[in-house]
Design a protein around this motif. Structure first.
Motif, PDB file in Angstrom:
ATOM      1  N   PHE A   1       0.827  -1.218   0.000  1.00 19.63           N
ATOM      2  CA  PHE A   1       0.000   0.000   0.000  1.00 19.63           C
ATOM      3  C   PHE A   1       0.857   1.262   0.000  1.00 19.63           C
ATOM      4  O   PHE A   1       0.534   2.228  -0.688  1.00 19.63           O
ATOM      5  CB  PHE A   1      -0.954   0.005   1.204  1.00 19.63           C
ATOM      6  N   TRP A   2       1.938   1.221   0.756  1.00 19.00           N
ATOM      7  CA  TRP A   2       2.838   2.378   0.819  1.00 19.00           C
ATOM      8  C   TRP A   2       3.434   2.656  -0.578  1.00 19.00           C
ATOM      9  O   TRP A   2       3.423   3.785  -1.057  1.00 19.00           O
ATOM     10  CB  TRP A   2       3.947   2.087   1.839  1.00 19.00           C
TER      11      TRP A   2
ATOM     12  N   LYS B   1       2.255   1.649  -3.443  1.00 17.17           N
ATOM     13  CA  LYS B   1       1.200   2.002  -4.391  1.00 17.17           C
ATOM     14  C   LYS B   1       0.863   3.495  -4.300  1.00 17.17           C
ATOM     15  O   LYS B   1       0.695   4.173  -5.313  1.00 17.17           O
ATOM     16  CB  LYS B   1      -0.050   1.169  -4.102  1.00 17.17           C
ATOM     17  N   LYS B   2       0.796   3.995  -3.075  1.00 14.21           N
ATOM     18  CA  LYS B   2       0.511   5.413  -2.866  1.00 14.21           C
ATOM     19  C   LYS B   2       1.618   6.284  -3.458  1.00 14.21           C
ATOM     20  O   LYS B   2       1.363   7.319  -4.076  1.00 14.21           O
ATOM     21  CB  LYS B   2       0.348   5.715  -1.367  1.00 14.21           C
ATOM     22  N   ARG B   3       2.849   5.842  -3.262  1.00 16.08           N
ATOM     23  CA  ARG B   3       3.991   6.585  -3.819  1.00 16.08           C
ATOM     24  C   ARG B   3       3.929   6.590  -5.346  1.00 16.08           C
ATOM     25  O   ARG B   3       4.150   7.602  -5.983  1.00 16.08           O
ATOM     26  CB  ARG B   3       5.313   5.949  -3.363  1.00 16.08           C
TER      27      ARG B   3
ATOM     28  N   GLN C   1       1.274   6.276  -7.243  1.00 15.06           N
ATOM     29  CA  GLN C   1       0.182   7.162  -7.668  1.00 15.06           C
ATOM     30  C   GLN C   1       0.619   8.626  -7.604  1.00 15.06           C
ATOM     31  O   GLN C   1       0.320   9.410  -8.493  1.00 15.06           O
ATOM     32  CB  GLN C   1      -1.042   6.965  -6.767  1.00 15.06           C
ATOM     33  N   ARG C   2       1.367   8.963  -6.541  1.00 10.98           N
ATOM     34  CA  ARG C   2       1.818  10.349  -6.381  1.00 10.98           C
ATOM     35  C   ARG C   2       2.766  10.753  -7.511  1.00 10.98           C
ATOM     36  O   ARG C   2       2.626  11.815  -8.111  1.00 10.98           O
ATOM     37  CB  ARG C   2       2.536  10.488  -5.029  1.00 10.98           C
TER      38      ARG C   2
ATOM     39  N   GLN D   1      -2.155  18.567  -5.214  1.00  9.15           N
ATOM     40  CA  GLN D   1      -2.185  18.197  -3.801  1.00  9.15           C
ATOM     41  C   GLN D   1      -3.346  18.910  -3.107  1.00  9.15           C
ATOM     42  O   GLN D   1      -3.506  20.115  -3.267  1.00  9.15           O
ATOM     43  CB  GLN D   1      -0.877  18.616  -3.104  1.00  9.15           C
TER      44      GLN D   1
END
Lengths: 190, 166
Positions: A168-169, A171-173, A175-176, B76
């Motif tokens: 999850f960590w 995946k979030k990175r 996406q960012r 953001q």
């Protein structure tokens, strides 16, 4: 040619501006240096931990486990080099001309997506490696069955918490960085 | 921070503030950007080899950092603590009609500049900081003639927008 008698330049120079907070700047600088050192520390640590486990337990470990740990060590060394290579653009490119800087920035964002992908999918590799590892221990009868099962349950418990967290960590990175890259391309197309 | 670097940063603090104003309208975000820009310049000063003037070098680094900031913050979500005002505390000094008119013109100019494409924005603001075509071209990575064309077009529309505001 631009000159100081130009009304636009005069107007530009007369705007009220905010000033940097030098105290906060010093704090940011110190934090940034600690962060950079920590990145290097953890990269090196990932290799050293495996190395020391092998080194101090080489007498106790069976041939299968020793071979597998050596393979893991080699993969860890290769991963550290690859990650350092992917991060190379983040090290001091801000003084390039803007056209070149933007190319580097795009490349770095693409590389950050690759790093995030690698982190996401490292979970699968760990699962495959663990299955392979425990299958080997079972086949070579390295431990009595009940002891082996205990080890498997413990490993399962740790990894069932750890791996989804990493996934999850990462995946979030990812996406960012995908969003940042899209935004960068958008503002450059304007 | 070494004394020399601190002195250089202090001498160019207003210039860095103007670069931040070029990219951020929101007061708090502008302060955050200014900190990021100043930090980037501080880091980059150690690599300054004297190939250009220190002002050109600082402007180049500052604009590069500002572009990164824009790409990062564009999507953001903003925290509630970030109010949407451009300047939370208006100047308490007595202002004449002429000064108010000038402030309006400056705001109009900044709004117009912030809506320009990144390269145009960079060329225009560097020109207003007194850089020559060659210095602008070197900092942006474009030809001098291209810098001239971009600048002349942008200045024309900028002048028109300020005159419209009067």
């Amino acid at each position: 040619m631009p000159n100081n008698q130009d009304p636009l330049s005069q107007l530009w120079q007369q705007q009220e501006v905010q000033k940097p907070d030098y105290q906060a700047l010093q704090t940011s600088w110190d934090k940034m240096r600690v962060k950079q050192k920590l990145y290097v520390f953890f990269d090196v640590l990932s290799v050293l931990v495996t190395f020391f486990i092998i080194w101090f337990n080489k007498e106790k470990l069976d041939d299968f486990t020793l071979s597998l740990m050596t393979i893991v060590l080699l993969i860890a060394i290769a991963a550290v080099f690859y990650l350092t290579w992917l991060r190379r653009f983040s090290l001091g490119w801000s003084n390039q001309n803007t056209a070149m800087y933007l190319q580097q920035l795009k490349k770095q964002l693409e590389n950050n997506i690759k790093i995030a992908n690698l982190s996401m999918h490292s979970g699968w590799a760990i699962i495959v490696l663990l299955v392979f590892f425990y299958a080997g221990l079972y086949i070579y009868e390295a431990f009595p069955l009940d002891q082996l099962l205990k080890k498997i349950y413990l490993t399962l418990a740790i990894h069932s918490l750890l791996l989804p967290g990493i996934w999850f960590w990462a995946k979030k990175r990812k996406q960012r960085f995908v969003k940042e890259l899209a935004e960068l391309n958008k503002i450059l197309e304007l | 921070m070494s004394k020399v670097f601190k002195q250089i940063l202090k001498e160019h603090a207003s210039l860095l503030g103007r670069v931040a104003a070029t990219y951020e309208a929101n007061f708090h975000m502008r302060q955050e950007l200014l900190q990021e820009i100043t930090l980037a310049v501080w880091q980059a000063l150690a690599k300054f080899k004297g190939d250009s003037s220190i002002k050109t070098y600082i402007l180049r680094v500052a604009h590069n950092k500002a572009i990164t900031h824009v790409a990062y913050h564009a999507k953001q979500p903003r925290n509630d603590s970030y109010c949407e005002v451009e300047t939370p505390e208006p100047s308490k000094a007595k202002t004449t009609d002429e000064q108010l008119d000038q402030q309006r013109q400056i705001q109009q100019m900044l709004t117009h500049i912030r809506n320009m494409p990144i390269q145009t924005r960079q060329v225009v603001t560097m020109s207003m900081e007194g850089l020559s075509y060659d210095e602008i071209a070197d900092a942006c990575g474009i030809s001098s003639s291209n810098a001239g064309v971009v600048l002349n077009r942008a200045r024309k529309t900028l002048m028109e927008s300020i005159q419209d505001a009067q």
